[in-house]
Design an enzyme around this catalytic site. Structure first.
Site, mmCIF file in Angstrom:
data_model
loop_
_atom_site.group_PDB
_atom_site.id
_atom_site.type_symbol
_atom_site.label_atom_id
_atom_site.label_comp_id
_atom_site.label_asym_id
_atom_site.label_seq_id
_atom_site.Cartn_x
_atom_site.Cartn_y
_atom_site.Cartn_z
ATOM 1 N N CYS A 307 0.625 -1.488 -0.463
ATOM 2 C CA CYS A 307 0.087 0.145 0.284
ATOM 3 C C CYS A 307 0.517 1.281 -0.006
ATOM 4 O O CYS A 307 0.163 2.221 -0.506
ATOM 5 C CB CYS A 307 -0.952 0.274 1.069
ATOM 6 N N GLU A 404 -4.112 3.465 -7.689
ATOM 7 C CA GLU A 404 -3.287 2.766 -7.316
ATOM 8 C C GLU A 404 -3.464 1.273 -7.673
ATOM 9 O O GLU A 404 -4.311 1.041 -9.017
ATOM 10 C CB GLU A 404 -4.033 2.245 -5.194
HETATM 11 P P1 NAD Z 1 -10.925 -5.362 -0.826
HETATM 12 O O1 NAD Z 1 -10.433 -3.716 0.232
HETATM 13 O O2 NAD Z 1 -11.308 -5.921 -2.173
HETATM 14 O O3 NAD Z 1 -10.327 -6.512 -0.075
HETATM 15 C C1 NAD Z 1 -9.696 -6.425 1.567
HETATM 16 C C2 NAD Z 1 -10.528 -6.799 1.748
HETATM 17 O O4 NAD Z 1 -11.608 -6.152 2.618
HETATM 18 C C3 NAD Z 1 -10.825 -8.222 1.878
HETATM 19 O O5 NAD Z 1 -10.510 -9.221 2.611
HETATM 20 C C4 NAD Z 1 -12.142 -9.077 1.149
HETATM 21 O O6 NAD Z 1 -13.122 -9.068 1.224
HETATM 22 C C5 NAD Z 1 -13.270 -7.412 2.550
HETATM 23 N N1 NAD Z 1 -13.983 -7.029 1.415
HETATM 24 C C6 NAD Z 1 -13.949 -6.667 0.090
HETATM 25 N N2 NAD Z 1 -15.198 -6.417 0.129
HETATM 26 C C7 NAD Z 1 -16.150 -5.808 1.095
HETATM 27 C C8 NAD Z 1 -17.518 -5.654 1.593
HETATM 28 N N3 NAD Z 1 -17.894 -5.097 1.160
HETATM 29 N N4 NAD Z 1 -17.615 -5.478 3.014
HETATM 30 C C9 NAD Z 1 -16.091 -5.961 3.952
HETATM 31 N N5 NAD Z 1 -15.700 -5.717 3.514
HETATM 32 C C10 NAD Z 1 -15.447 -6.456 1.852
HETATM 33 O O7 NAD Z 1 -8.983 -4.721 -1.440
HETATM 34 P P2 NAD Z 1 -8.093 -5.427 -2.174
HETATM 35 O O8 NAD Z 1 -8.622 -5.127 -3.936
HETATM 36 O O9 NAD Z 1 -8.766 -6.972 -2.574
HETATM 37 O O10 NAD Z 1 -6.854 -5.338 -1.800
HETATM 38 C C11 NAD Z 1 -5.987 -4.118 -2.365
HETATM 39 C C12 NAD Z 1 -6.200 -2.706 -2.146
HETATM 40 O O11 NAD Z 1 -6.071 -2.561 -0.541
HETATM 41 C C13 NAD Z 1 -5.598 -2.046 -2.130
HETATM 42 O O12 NAD Z 1 -6.075 -1.206 -3.056
HETATM 43 C C14 NAD Z 1 -4.623 -1.136 -1.059
HETATM 44 O O13 NAD Z 1 -3.807 -0.738 -1.651
HETATM 45 C C15 NAD Z 1 -5.282 -2.137 0.197
HETATM 46 N N6 NAD Z 1 -4.038 -2.096 1.015
HETATM 47 C C16 NAD Z 1 -3.656 -1.212 2.078
HETATM 48 C C17 NAD Z 1 -2.871 -1.374 3.075
HETATM 49 C C18 NAD Z 1 -2.324 -0.459 3.738
HETATM 50 O O14 NAD Z 1 -1.950 -0.938 5.077
HETATM 51 N N7 NAD Z 1 -3.070 0.614 4.043
HETATM 52 C C19 NAD Z 1 -2.030 -2.736 3.326
HETATM 53 C C20 NAD Z 1 -2.510 -4.257 1.595
HETATM 54 C C21 NAD Z 1 -2.848 -3.144 1.166
#
Ligand code: NAD
Length: 500
Positions: A307, A404
């Site tokens: 991230c 991103e």
């Molecule tokens: P995402 O937001 O789709 O998923 C992350 C988590 O949220 C997963 O466990 C997913 O199942 C859950 N999720 C998805 N939709 C949901 C909903 N409607 N309600 C509740 N939970 C839900 O993210 P992704 O695309 O799988 O992962 C990549 C993203 O995560 C990137 O944009 C990245 O920047 C971000 N990220 C941020 C950090 C940080 O520390 N800031 C770290 C890792 C990843």
């Protein structure tokens, strides 16, 4: 870029992989109420490696009941800080005792090189539990002198208590599956909360193994519950549940906004670690060798699925060509392949979806006028491999600069002077991190002050420590992970006033 061979999955993982992957609820491993499972893939081969219980709202309901009971009436609710500290420390020890196995699981499930998984993910996860173990005995309030203007003779003894916020839902992503679980669980446990953890559907395996170690450490039943499943079902049920007092989320900014909306029903507390588009700045007076190596590492580490990745590279005009050439040279020489091959430096992306997303951006970048100085496309082989990519001639209006990508793609842009740079660096909706490379200490400090980001690295990048708070400005999040700052997420303050 050269390609490493696909290495087979270690034999030692077979027993773990062949056992049914159930959810942890109330101290028991259980199937989903629906009986449903979902497939988990090896990103290096596109093959199914496990079938995992598919938790939904009904399973979240059971997990919340278990967590509620453990918080309100279980042995956990009566445990001293010192006892919690011992348990948390024991989890750290168990992680270290199983470091190879956990790193293998991470490599298999996420794709990252084994050496990285062991040295970074596993070691930092253990460190997080150990650091947080220390805080369990140091959670204390204040005594506060008070006086009432309308009753000047009245005397009081007033103080604050710091109490756990209660039952916590934690939703984590796939890029550092074990470490994200550690960042979330350790502070929740140290403060005395109970938890429903939902790992990402792409990478649930290391959290399940961690769940076994947590039980082995002696954490009471129901304190940590792990519900595997999808975001739209299990995740959404956690975010909106009326008996959950707080939700901690790491993931995309888009889903972070959904979490906030879902949480309003019972006004549960929300902390968010979201996306980033972090600027990494190289001045012409920098030690260019380390700056170039640092810029490459800032974006290619963990396949760019970080991230806080340094995805916007700002280089002062006089050294722009040299830096772009240097970072491109590193990109071209990076060994890309299976994380189990010891020579691999960059693994595959985590999923087919992420592969499509990153390759889509590569095409969009070129269509918008950027030029690939290195990489620029996918690898023609099974698995979700893309080339480490350096885009030059990038400009601020391009999607590859604004959005991103979450992959090994850096957009390099020239800048003239300091004032121009600060505006460019801050020209983003995000504010997670920033890097600067210069020998001029004043310039470095001025930038650290001016940049709107939660972490600033000077002559280094991606430095993480359990003691150092991490989190976002602007649309990169609410609240901080790690350090004592994270305790705020999990504690609430009670004022007590005694009439003397
Ligand atoms: P995402 O937001 O789709 O998923 C992350 C988590 O949220 C997963 O466990 C997913 O199942 C859950 N999720 C998805 N939709 C949901 C909903 N409607 N309600 C509740 N939970 C839900 O993210 P992704 O695309 O799988 O992962 C990549 C993203 O995560 C990137 O944009 C990245 O920047 C971000 N990220 C941020 C950090 C940080 O520390 N800031 C770290 C890792 C990843």
């Amino acid at each position: 870029m050269s390609v490493a061979t696909n290495s087979p999955v270690p034999e030692s993982l077979q027993p773990f992989l062949s056992s049914p992957k159930k959810m942890l609820i109330g101290g028991k491993w259980v199937d989903a109420q629906s009986g449903k499972t979902f497939e988990v893939f090896d990103p290096a081969s596109d093959q199914v490696i496990a079938e995992v219980a598919e938790g939904e709202a009904a399973d979240v309901e059971l997990a919340v009941a278990a967590a509620r009971k453990a918080f309100d009436q279980g042995p956990w609710s009566r445990m001293s800080g010192s006892e919690r500290s011992r348990l948390i420390w024991r989890i750290a020890e168990l992680i270290e005792e199983h470091a190879d196995e956990l790193a293998q699981i991470e490599t298999l499930d996420n794709g990252k090189p084994f050496a990285v998984a062991k040295a970074a993910d596993v070691a930092l996860a253990a460190d997080m539990f150990r650091y947080m173990a220390g805080w369990a005995t140091k959670i204390e309030g204040n005594t506060i002198p008070i006086h009432l203007p309308y009753a000047p003779d009245a005397e009081f003894h007033a103080f604050t208590l710091r109490e756990p916020v209660g039952v916590v839902g934690q939703i984590i992503p796939w890029n550092f599956p074990l470490l994200m679980a550690a960042w979330k669980l350790a502070p929740a446990l140290t403060t005395g909360c109970t938890v429903i953890l939902k790992p990402a559907e792409q990478t649930p395996l290391s959290a399940l193994r961690l769940g076994e170690l947590i039980l082995q450490a002696g954490v009471p039943d129901g304190v940590v519950n792990i519900v595997t499943g999808f975001g739209e079902t299990a995740g959404a049920a956690i975010a909106s549940h009326e008996q959950i007092d707080k939700v901690a989320f790491t993931g995309s900014t888009e889903v972070g906004k959904l979490i906030i909306n879902a949480a309003t029903g019972n006004l549960k507390r929300v902390s968010l670690e979201l996306g980033g588009k972090s600027p990494n700045v190289i001045y012409d007076d920098a030690d260019l060798d380390s700056a170039i190596a640092g810029a490459a590492d800032a974006i290619f580490f963990n396949q760019g699925e970080v991230c806080s990745a340094g995805s916007r590279l700002f280089v002062q005009k006089g050294v722009y060509d040299e830096v772009v050439a240097g970072v491109s040279e590193i990109a071209k020489n990076l060994k890309v392949g299976s994380g189990f091959d010891a020579s691999t430096q960059m693994g595959p992306l985590v999923s087919r979806e992420q592969f499509d997303r990153v390759t889509g951006y590569l095409k969009a970048g070129v269509a918008e006028g950027a030029e690939a100085a290195a990489g620029g496309s996918a690898l023609d082989r099974p698995g979700y491999f893309v080339q480490p990519t350096v885009l030059k001639n990038a400009s601020e209006d391009m999607s590859v600069v604004r959005e991103e990508i979450f992959g090994p793609v850096v957009a390099a842009m020239p800048f003239g002077d300091e004032s121009e740079l600060v505006n460019q660096a801050n020209n983003t909706a995000y504010g997670l991190a920033a890097g600067i490379w210069t020998r001029d200490i004043s310039k470095a400090h001025r930038f650290a002050k001016a940049v709107k980001a939660g972490s600033v690295w000077i002559n280094c990048y991606s430095v993480f420590d359990a003691a150092l708070p991490f989190g976002g400005y602007k649309q990169s999040g609410w609240g901080r992970e790690m350090g004592h700052a994270v305790l705020e997420n999990y504690l609430q303050t009670k004022s007590v006033c005694v009439s003397l």
